[in-house]
Enzyme design. Structure first.
Site, PDB file in Angstrom:
ATOM      1  N   CYS A 164       0.791  -1.242   0.000  1.00  8.77           N
ATOM      2  CA  CYS A 164       0.000   0.000   0.000  1.00  8.77           C
ATOM      3  C   CYS A 164       0.817   1.282   0.000  1.00  8.77           C
ATOM      4  O   CYS A 164       0.752   2.054  -0.955  1.00  8.77           O
ATOM      5  CB  CYS A 164      -0.931   0.008   1.216  1.00  8.77           C
ATOM      6  SG  CYS A 164      -2.093  -1.355   1.197  1.00  8.77           S
TER       7      CYS A 164
HETATM    8  N1  LIG Z   1      -2.865  -6.123   2.065  1.00  4.16           N
HETATM    9  C1  LIG Z   1      -3.322  -5.078   2.694  1.00  4.16           C
HETATM   10  O1  LIG Z   1      -3.023  -4.872   3.862  1.00  4.16           O
HETATM   11  C2  LIG Z   1      -4.264  -4.070   2.037  1.00  4.16           C
HETATM   12  C3  LIG Z   1      -4.881  -3.107   2.848  1.00  4.16           C
HETATM   13  C4  LIG Z   1      -5.769  -2.210   2.285  1.00  4.16           C
HETATM   14  C5  LIG Z   1      -6.009  -2.278   0.915  1.00  4.16           C
HETATM   15  N2  LIG Z   1      -5.393  -3.195   0.135  1.00  4.16           N
HETATM   16  C6  LIG Z   1      -5.747  -3.210  -1.286  1.00  4.16           C
HETATM   17  O2  LIG Z   1      -6.577  -4.335  -1.532  1.00  4.16           O
HETATM   18  C7  LIG Z   1      -6.329  -4.851  -2.835  1.00  4.16           C
HETATM   19  C8  LIG Z   1      -5.968  -6.332  -2.754  1.00  4.16           C
HETATM   20  O3  LIG Z   1      -4.779  -6.478  -2.002  1.00  4.16           O
HETATM   21  P1  LIG Z   1      -4.329  -7.838  -1.349  1.00  4.16           P
HETATM   22  O4  LIG Z   1      -3.227  -7.487  -0.396  1.00  4.16           O
HETATM   23  O5  LIG Z   1      -5.506  -8.594  -0.833  1.00  4.16           O
HETATM   24  O6  LIG Z   1      -3.736  -8.586  -2.650  1.00  4.16           O
HETATM   25  P2  LIG Z   1      -3.360 -10.146  -2.781  1.00  4.16           P
HETATM   26  O7  LIG Z   1      -2.338 -10.217  -3.854  1.00  4.16           O
HETATM   27  O8  LIG Z   1      -3.073 -10.715  -1.427  1.00  4.16           O
HETATM   28  O9  LIG Z   1      -4.709 -10.833  -3.277  1.00  4.16           O
HETATM   29  C9  LIG Z   1      -5.280 -10.587  -4.512  1.00  4.16           C
HETATM   30  C10 LIG Z   1      -5.947 -11.853  -5.007  1.00  4.16           C
HETATM   31  O10 LIG Z   1      -6.595 -11.539  -6.239  1.00  4.16           O
HETATM   32  C11 LIG Z   1      -6.441 -12.635  -7.105  1.00  4.16           C
HETATM   33  N3  LIG Z   1      -6.655 -12.171  -8.483  1.00  4.16           N
HETATM   34  C12 LIG Z   1      -5.814 -11.500  -9.294  1.00  4.16           C
HETATM   35  N4  LIG Z   1      -6.412 -11.242 -10.478  1.00  4.16           N
HETATM   36  C13 LIG Z   1      -7.647 -11.748 -10.407  1.00  4.16           C
HETATM   37  C14 LIG Z   1      -8.745 -11.779 -11.321  1.00  4.16           C
HETATM   38  N5  LIG Z   1      -8.665 -11.236 -12.532  1.00  4.16           N
HETATM   39  N6  LIG Z   1      -9.869 -12.409 -10.905  1.00  4.16           N
HETATM   40  C15 LIG Z   1      -9.936 -12.967  -9.680  1.00  4.16           C
HETATM   41  N7  LIG Z   1      -8.939 -12.953  -8.779  1.00  4.16           N
HETATM   42  C16 LIG Z   1      -7.818 -12.345  -9.141  1.00  4.16           C
HETATM   43  C17 LIG Z   1      -5.046 -13.154  -6.815  1.00  4.16           C
HETATM   44  O11 LIG Z   1      -4.882 -14.500  -7.236  1.00  4.16           O
HETATM   45  C18 LIG Z   1      -4.990 -13.001  -5.291  1.00  4.16           C
HETATM   46  O12 LIG Z   1      -5.453 -14.160  -4.632  1.00  4.16           O
HETATM   47  C19 LIG Z   1      -5.229  -3.978  -3.425  1.00  4.16           C
HETATM   48  O13 LIG Z   1      -5.817  -2.951  -4.167  1.00  4.16           O
HETATM   49  C20 LIG Z   1      -4.575  -3.384  -2.202  1.00  4.16           C
HETATM   50  O14 LIG Z   1      -3.956  -2.145  -2.477  1.00  4.16           O
HETATM   51  C21 LIG Z   1      -4.542  -4.124   0.679  1.00  4.16           C
END
Ligand SMILES: NC(=O)c1ccc[n+]([C@@H]2O[C@H](COP(=O)([O-])OP(=O)(O)OC[C@H]3O[C@@H](n4cnc5c(N)ncnc54)[C@H](O)[C@@H]3O)[C@@H](O)[C@H]2O)c1
Length: 428
Positions: A260
């Site tokens: 992030c």
């Molecule tokens: N990790 C954090 O602490 C956090 C906190 C706040 C916001 N975010 C935001 O949340 C969002 C997700 O982050 P995350 O950390 O969960 O990512 P992540 O990489 O842990 O998980 C994303 C998931 O999406 C899947 N994916 C990718 N493309 C796809 C598609 N076309 N269809 C279906 N699934 C698909 C991946 O296989 C993966 O399992 C990002 O925008 C991030 O900036 C993350």
């Protein structure tokens, strides 16, 4: 009620469990077959998420994972939690959102709600995602289906951070979209904070992360200034935070990490250009924060120099590969930058991280794939010329480290309060 959550990562998985816990049946959709299989067998792949919770909901039928996007027709709402990285030119890469939109659009039905949770620039939901959903379904947002944005506020590694009690921002494309969104999230989240539009909700999330990035840059800069003056910035922060109003502590470190804070601010920078606006604070904070690994490596050089050694030819152990304490997430971790800089200067580099036993193949650091963490023991640790603390994991025994390692460079104040020999610990 049955909903679908697309993207079962650090955000989507805990959210799925919270809905299941609240009596909402969840269909988890992902494109990664290994994750689907693991979840359907009740196994977690994230350290701070217990397998038992997943197994319980799989068994009761409240949660199941699938790759079959046509099953969208079974649900009332779809929540999208897919990655939003930067591309190699440090510009927003919303291809994961667009691809998700393309996968779900053909299966939309009248009245369904689509919510985007991925952090992104204002306009993504009501411009980019809406266009894909409308053209792929032949339906109209706000008339035939509902559309909203609601940012995630996950705090990985913080045991007191619970999805259910963190207030949740929601912004709808229309007032009706907002009402529908309230109805869905209200089942699982205690406090909802409605705002006037998807864009206001998108901007809120960016403001939160930009605030962190800038304040971290500020303490990083003060660290350099105070160190030059012989003042310990950590001591100063501890003292300043006793002020009961108008101050909030942020801590210096070896550079920004995670999915992030190093990334999100630049989503706004990119979008601001369209409106001929500059984001000088964001750029400056980015400049200061990205210079930190270089500073820390220079401190390693100074520490070795005091022992009549050079970085070139020394054995250096980086302690902590995860980007923050007590998590197993090494995305965008500054430890990789430190390891690269040290290697470039001729050091033989190893790492220790109890939560990252082996480095997985990634696009960003293919050269480290397969490298294993060293073991935690006296013989191994005392064989390194210097140990560089990059992450302060709570489970690491820093007293033992002080007994084993002749020289420690500490970028996290992890050695504070531990008795060490004069000249053994170098704050960085
Ligand atoms: N990790 C954090 O602490 C956090 C906190 C706040 C916001 N975010 C935001 O949340 C969002 C997700 O982050 P995350 O950390 O969960 O990512 P992540 O990489 O842990 O998980 C994303 C998931 O999406 C899947 N994916 C990718 N493309 C796809 C598609 N076309 N269809 C279906 N699934 C698909 C991946 O296989 C993966 O399992 C990002 O925008 C991030 O900036 C993350």
């Amino acid at each position: 009620m049955k909903i679908a959550i697309v993207g079962l990562g650090y955000v989507g998985l805990p959210l799925s469990l919270q809905f299941a816990r609240s009596g909402v049946s969840v269909l988890g959709l992902d494109v990664d077959p290994a994750k689907i299989e693991s979840l359907n067998q009740g196994r977690s792949y994230i350290k701070h998420i217990e397998s038992s919770a997943i197994a319980e909901f799989v068994k009761s039928g409240m949660f199941s994972a699938s790759e079959d996007f046509s099953r969208i027709k079974e649900v009332e709402a779809v929540i999208i939690c897919v990655p939003t990285p930067l591309n190699k030119n440090r510009e927003p890469d919303i291809s994961f959102i667009i691809n998700t939109g393309k996968s779900i659009a053909p299966h939309l039905h009248k009245g369904i709600l689509i919510v985007l949770e991925s952090t992104t620039y204002p306009g993504t939901t009501d411009e980019d995602l809406r266009a894909v959903l409308e053209s792929g379904s032949g339906l109209k947002a706000g008339t035939d289906f509902h559309l909203a944005f609601s940012p995630e506020r996950e705090d990985p590694g913080n045991p007191n951070s619970k999805v259910a009690v963190i207030p949740k921002i929601i912004g709808g494309y229309t007032p009706m979209c907002l009402e529908k969104t309230k109805g869905v999230y209200g089942k699982a989240i205690k406090t909802l904070v409605p705002v006037s539009s998807c864009r206001a909700a998108e901007a809120t999330k960016l403001m939160e992360n930009i605030f962190r990035s800038i304040n971290i840059a500020l303490v990083n800069e003060l660290k350099l200034v105070y160190t030059a003056m012989g003042i310990d910035v950590w001591e100063v922060i501890e003292a300043a935070k006793t002020k009961p109003f108008g101050f909030m502590p942020f801590y210096p470190g070896p550079g920004l990490g995670g999915h992030c804070i190093p990334i999100d601010p630049f989503y706004l920078t990119w979008k601001a250009r369209e409106y001929v606006q500059n984001t000088r604070f964001i750029e400056l904070a980015g400049e200061i924060n990205t210079a930190m690994p270089e500073y820390v490596v220079n401190r390693v050089g100074e520490a070795l120099n005091a022992q009549k050694k050079a970085i070139n030819g020394s054995k250096v152990l980086v302690l902590g590969l995860a980007y923050k304490a007590d998590v197993d997430d090494d995305r965008e971790s500054p430890s990789y930058v430190l390891m690269e800089l040290l290697k470039h200067r001729g050091a033989s580099v190893s790492y220790y991280d109890p939560y990252v036993p082996v480095i997985r193949p990634t696009r960003e650091h293919p050269q480290w794939a397969g490298t294993k963490s060293v073991d935690w023991n006296h013989a191994t640790f005392s064989s390194f010329d210097v140990v560089l603390i990059a992450t302060k994991h709570g489970s690491v025994n820093y007293r033992e480290l002080a007994e084993w390692s002749p020289c420690i460079v500490d970028s996290r104040n992890a050695m504070s309060g531990i008795s060490t020999k004069k000249g053994q610990v170098w704050k960085a």
